[in-house]
Motif scaffolding. Structure first.
Motif, PDB file in Angstrom:
ATOM      1  N   MET A  45     -49.552   8.108   7.207  1.00  0.00           N
ATOM      2  CA  MET A  45     -49.122   6.752   6.566  1.00  0.00           C
ATOM      3  C   MET A  45     -47.714   6.459   7.092  1.00  0.00           C
ATOM      4  O   MET A  45     -46.924   7.297   7.217  1.00  0.00           O
ATOM      5  CB  MET A  45     -49.066   6.591   5.036  1.00  0.00           C
ATOM      6  N   VAL A  46     -47.325   5.233   7.564  1.00  0.00           N
ATOM      7  CA  VAL A  46     -46.181   4.600   7.781  1.00  0.00           C
ATOM      8  C   VAL A  46     -45.827   3.689   6.877  1.00  0.00           C
ATOM      9  O   VAL A  46     -46.631   2.642   6.709  1.00  0.00           O
ATOM     10  CB  VAL A  46     -45.997   4.042   9.313  1.00  0.00           C
ATOM     11  N   GLN A  50     -51.568   3.049   5.652  1.00  0.00           N
ATOM     12  CA  GLN A  50     -52.502   4.094   6.269  1.00  0.00           C
ATOM     13  C   GLN A  50     -52.773   3.717   7.633  1.00  0.00           C
ATOM     14  O   GLN A  50     -53.013   2.469   8.001  1.00  0.00           O
ATOM     15  CB  GLN A  50     -53.673   4.364   5.434  1.00  0.00           C
ATOM     16  N   MET A  51     -52.268   4.577   8.681  1.00  0.00           N
ATOM     17  CA  MET A  51     -52.379   4.342  10.144  1.00  0.00           C
ATOM     18  C   MET A  51     -53.598   5.211  10.722  1.00  0.00           C
ATOM     19  O   MET A  51     -54.097   4.696  11.779  1.00  0.00           O
ATOM     20  CB  MET A  51     -51.096   4.661  10.645  1.00  0.00           C
ATOM     21  N   SER A  58     -66.929  13.092   9.454  1.00  0.00           N
ATOM     22  CA  SER A  58     -66.794  12.611  10.794  1.00  0.00           C
ATOM     23  C   SER A  58     -66.375  13.212  11.940  1.00  0.00           C
ATOM     24  O   SER A  58     -66.684  13.160  13.146  1.00  0.00           O
ATOM     25  CB  SER A  58     -66.036  11.374  10.775  1.00  0.00           C
ATOM     26  N   GLN A  59     -65.374  14.217  11.609  1.00  0.00           N
ATOM     27  CA  GLN A  59     -64.754  15.084  12.681  1.00  0.00           C
ATOM     28  C   GLN A  59     -64.061  14.575  13.861  1.00  0.00           C
ATOM     29  O   GLN A  59     -64.220  14.619  14.766  1.00  0.00           O
ATOM     30  CB  GLN A  59     -65.623  16.336  13.068  1.00  0.00           C
ATOM     31  N   LYS A  60     -63.392  13.103  13.345  1.00  0.00           N
ATOM     32  CA  LYS A  60     -62.932  12.338  14.104  1.00  0.00           C
ATOM     33  C   LYS A  60     -61.762  11.721  13.760  1.00  0.00           C
ATOM     34  O   LYS A  60     -61.770  11.029  12.609  1.00  0.00           O
ATOM     35  CB  LYS A  60     -63.852  11.395  14.860  1.00  0.00           C
ATOM     36  N   VAL A  61     -60.581  11.879  14.520  1.00  0.00           N
ATOM     37  CA  VAL A  61     -59.427  10.876  13.992  1.00  0.00           C
ATOM     38  C   VAL A  61     -59.652   9.781  14.568  1.00  0.00           C
ATOM     39  O   VAL A  61     -59.909   9.206  15.748  1.00  0.00           O
ATOM     40  CB  VAL A  61     -57.986  11.602  14.542  1.00  0.00           C
ATOM     41  N   VAL A  62     -59.365   8.522  13.389  1.00  0.00           N
ATOM     42  CA  VAL A  62     -59.642   7.300  13.821  1.00  0.00           C
ATOM     43  C   VAL A  62     -58.314   6.494  13.440  1.00  0.00           C
ATOM     44  O   VAL A  62     -57.732   6.675  12.376  1.00  0.00           O
ATOM     45  CB  VAL A  62     -60.806   6.580  13.285  1.00  0.00           C
ATOM     46  N   PRO A  63     -58.062   5.326  14.290  1.00  0.00           N
ATOM     47  CA  PRO A  63     -56.771   4.334  13.776  1.00  0.00           C
ATOM     48  C   PRO A  63     -57.425   3.620  12.531  1.00  0.00           C
ATOM     49  O   PRO A  63     -58.559   3.277  12.387  1.00  0.00           O
ATOM     50  CB  PRO A  63     -56.744   3.467  15.101  1.00  0.00           C
ATOM     51  N   VAL A 328     -60.630   9.365  -1.118  1.00  0.00           N
ATOM     52  CA  VAL A 328     -61.415   9.515   0.163  1.00  0.00           C
ATOM     53  C   VAL A 328     -60.405   9.864   1.002  1.00  0.00           C
ATOM     54  O   VAL A 328     -60.750  10.472   2.025  1.00  0.00           O
ATOM     55  CB  VAL A 328     -61.997   8.172   0.577  1.00  0.00           C
ATOM     56  N   GLY A 329     -59.120   9.535   1.057  1.00  0.00           N
ATOM     57  CA  GLY A 329     -58.255   9.955   2.117  1.00  0.00           C
ATOM     58  C   GLY A 329     -57.012  10.603   1.867  1.00  0.00           C
ATOM     59  O   GLY A 329     -56.345  11.111   2.421  1.00  0.00           O
ATOM     60  N   VAL A 330     -56.550  10.880   0.435  1.00  0.00           N
ATOM     61  CA  VAL A 330     -55.472  11.278   0.221  1.00  0.00           C
ATOM     62  C   VAL A 330     -55.116  11.888  -1.364  1.00  0.00           C
ATOM     63  O   VAL A 330     -53.979  11.930  -1.745  1.00  0.00           O
ATOM     64  CB  VAL A 330     -54.343  10.213   0.140  1.00  0.00           C
ATOM     65  N   VAL A 331     -56.029  12.779  -1.520  1.00  0.00           N
ATOM     66  CA  VAL A 331     -56.071  13.481  -2.612  1.00  0.00           C
ATOM     67  C   VAL A 331     -55.149  14.738  -2.452  1.00  0.00           C
ATOM     68  O   VAL A 331     -55.286  15.667  -2.781  1.00  0.00           O
ATOM     69  CB  VAL A 331     -57.146  13.942  -3.420  1.00  0.00           C
ATOM     70  N   ILE A 332     -54.175  14.625  -1.403  1.00  0.00           N
ATOM     71  CA  ILE A 332     -53.570  15.558  -0.949  1.00  0.00           C
ATOM     72  C   ILE A 332     -52.245  15.498  -1.125  1.00  0.00           C
ATOM     73  O   ILE A 332     -51.639  15.034  -0.518  1.00  0.00           O
ATOM     74  CB  ILE A 332     -53.765  15.374   0.394  1.00  0.00           C
ATOM     75  N   TRP A 333     -51.664  16.478  -1.534  1.00  0.00           N
ATOM     76  CA  TRP A 333     -50.239  16.040  -1.552  1.00  0.00           C
ATOM     77  C   TRP A 333     -49.620  17.271  -1.420  1.00  0.00           C
ATOM     78  O   TRP A 333     -48.726  17.806  -1.119  1.00  0.00           O
ATOM     79  CB  TRP A 333     -49.865  15.358  -2.859  1.00  0.00           C
ATOM     80  N   LYS A 334     -50.323  18.481  -1.866  1.00  0.00           N
ATOM     81  CA  LYS A 334     -49.856  19.639  -1.905  1.00  0.00           C
ATOM     82  C   LYS A 334     -50.718  20.615  -0.839  1.00  0.00           C
ATOM     83  O   LYS A 334     -51.413  21.073  -1.667  1.00  0.00           O
ATOM     84  CB  LYS A 334     -49.958  20.212  -3.141  1.00  0.00           C
ATOM     85  N   LYS A 335     -50.571  20.642   0.224  1.00  0.00           N
ATOM     86  CA  LYS A 335     -51.607  21.643   0.999  1.00  0.00           C
ATOM     87  C   LYS A 335     -50.712  22.010   2.231  1.00  0.00           C
ATOM     88  O   LYS A 335     -50.239  21.317   2.847  1.00  0.00           O
ATOM     89  CB  LYS A 335     -52.677  20.954   1.066  1.00  0.00           C
ATOM     90  N   LYS A 336     -50.846  23.255   2.466  1.00  0.00           N
ATOM     91  CA  LYS A 336     -50.511  23.502   3.667  1.00  0.00           C
ATOM     92  C   LYS A 336     -50.969  24.981   3.951  1.00  0.00           C
ATOM     93  O   LYS A 336     -50.131  25.603   3.839  1.00  0.00           O
ATOM     94  CB  LYS A 336     -49.001  23.615   3.877  1.00  0.00           C
TER      95      LYS A 336
END
Length: 360
Positions: A45-46, A50-51, A58-63, A328-336
């Protein structure tokens, strides 16, 4: 799952731009046994727009924005290769963490967030990076020392290993202080017609019933940096005020509400007004609380006007959509899980390429 979705909704605005501060954030999520949800997701995200998106299905990075299509084919191929490597490492890390926490099956979530901020007026920059496991802090990156801090005993092995990796520490410091800033500026230039624009808000005073709180609803503004404040007799008023979250609209703008609980006698005997300030717009947008300004379905004012109800319905729908996007896209906040960052001058997400990944 509800816990980490809500966590994202809150964290999503920890670094939201106010003043003229821009941000770039990446969110990674690796999951185990979550029904109907990809095992691995990346969202970039910018300025809270979401960018890019990637998931293990899908195994693909998409714009996700037209302005990101300016990048060449090789860019997307590199990003996809990087994401595939990260996917494998993060999946392995979930298994490692389940062992450390003496867990077997069940739903488990490893989350990672990193990024940077840049003030285009003062030039001040900042960075952030954090991992979490099952909704709790696992590792926190200290921007003063550029080292990792372990809030949990199970993270101490990772903390020691990563903090002893001098090349990794140097790379992460360079990424968060320089590389990330450079890419943020580049993306801002790509999307300047969208990201650098300012759109004034539409402000309404809404009320469901005579005894309901009066809602100051600001919508259609851009960027997302906003203050919605109730004032009483010219002074900021915080008592009996409930502030809502900043939510996105389908057209890329944002909305926010502030709810004031006050009796009709009180606001008729005092001057109450809602003041809305949007980043980059010098003008204040003010609505004075009067009977004629209140839009409602029960009184004379706008009795036959369905717009207020439509606005509220849209707000609810948008809130639900935000939750879906978060899942779908960002349940992500803590991960590494993997390492920190693999240097690659051709990609801003290369910090996580499989080439130099560190295991948790």
């Amino acid at each position: 799952m509800k816990g980490f979705i809500l966590m994202f909704l809150v964290i999503g605005h920890l670094y939201e731009p106010f003043g003229m501060t821009h941000s770039m954030k990446y969110f990674y999520t690796a999951s185990s046994e979550v029904p109907n949800f990809p095992e691995f997701v990346i969202v970039g995200m910018v300025d809270d727009v979401q960018m890019v998106h990637y998931d293990s299905d899908s195994q693909k990075v998409v714009p996700k924005q037209d302005w990101m299509k300016q990048t060449d084919t090789q860019y997307w191929e590199r990003q996809t290769a990087t994401a595939l490597g990260s996917q494998q490492t993060f999946k392995a890390d979930v298994d490692i963490l389940k062992q450390r926490f003496n867990q077997s099956g069940g739903v488990h979530i490893l989350q990672y967030m990193y990024g940077c901020t840049w003030d285009d007026e003062t030039g001040q920059t900042g960075g952030f990076r954090q991992l979490g496991y099952d909704g709790e802090d696992f590792l926190v990156y200290d921007m003063k020392t550029f080292t990792w801090i372990a809030p949990k005993q199970q993270a101490m092995i990772t903390q020691l290993n990563w903090n002893h990796d001098q090349s990794g520490l140097a790379f992460r410091q360079n990424y968060v202080t320089q590389t990330c800033i450079d890419w943020l500026k580049k993306y801002l230039d790509y999307g300047k017609s969208t990201l650098m624009r300012t759109v004034p808000p539409s402000v309404s005073l809404l009320q469901k019933t005579p005894s309901s709180p009066v809602t100051c609803h600001a919508t259609g503004f851009y960027p997302s940096g906003v203050m919605v404040v109730w004032q009483k007799d010219g002074q900021d008023h915080h008592e009996d005020v409930e502030n809502g979250q900043i939510l996105p609209n389908d057209d890329g703008t944002f909305q926010k509400s502030a709810h004031l609980t006050v009796t009709p006698e009180e606001w008729k005997n005092n001057k109450y007004q809602c003041v809305v300030q949007v980043t980059g717009i010098k003008e204040d947008f003010i609505k004075v609380l009067t009977e004629s300004e209140i839009q409602t379905s029960w009184g004379k004012t706008n009795r036959d006007d369905p717009a207020p109800n439509i606005v509220l319905i849209i707000g609810v729908v948008v809130a639900l959509l935000l939750v879906i996007v978060a899942v779908v896209g960002v349940v992500i906040w803590k991960k590494k899980s993997k390492k920190g960052f693999v240097p690659a001058s051709t990609s801003d997400t290369s910090e996580n390429s499989g080439k130099d990944a560190q295991k948790i």
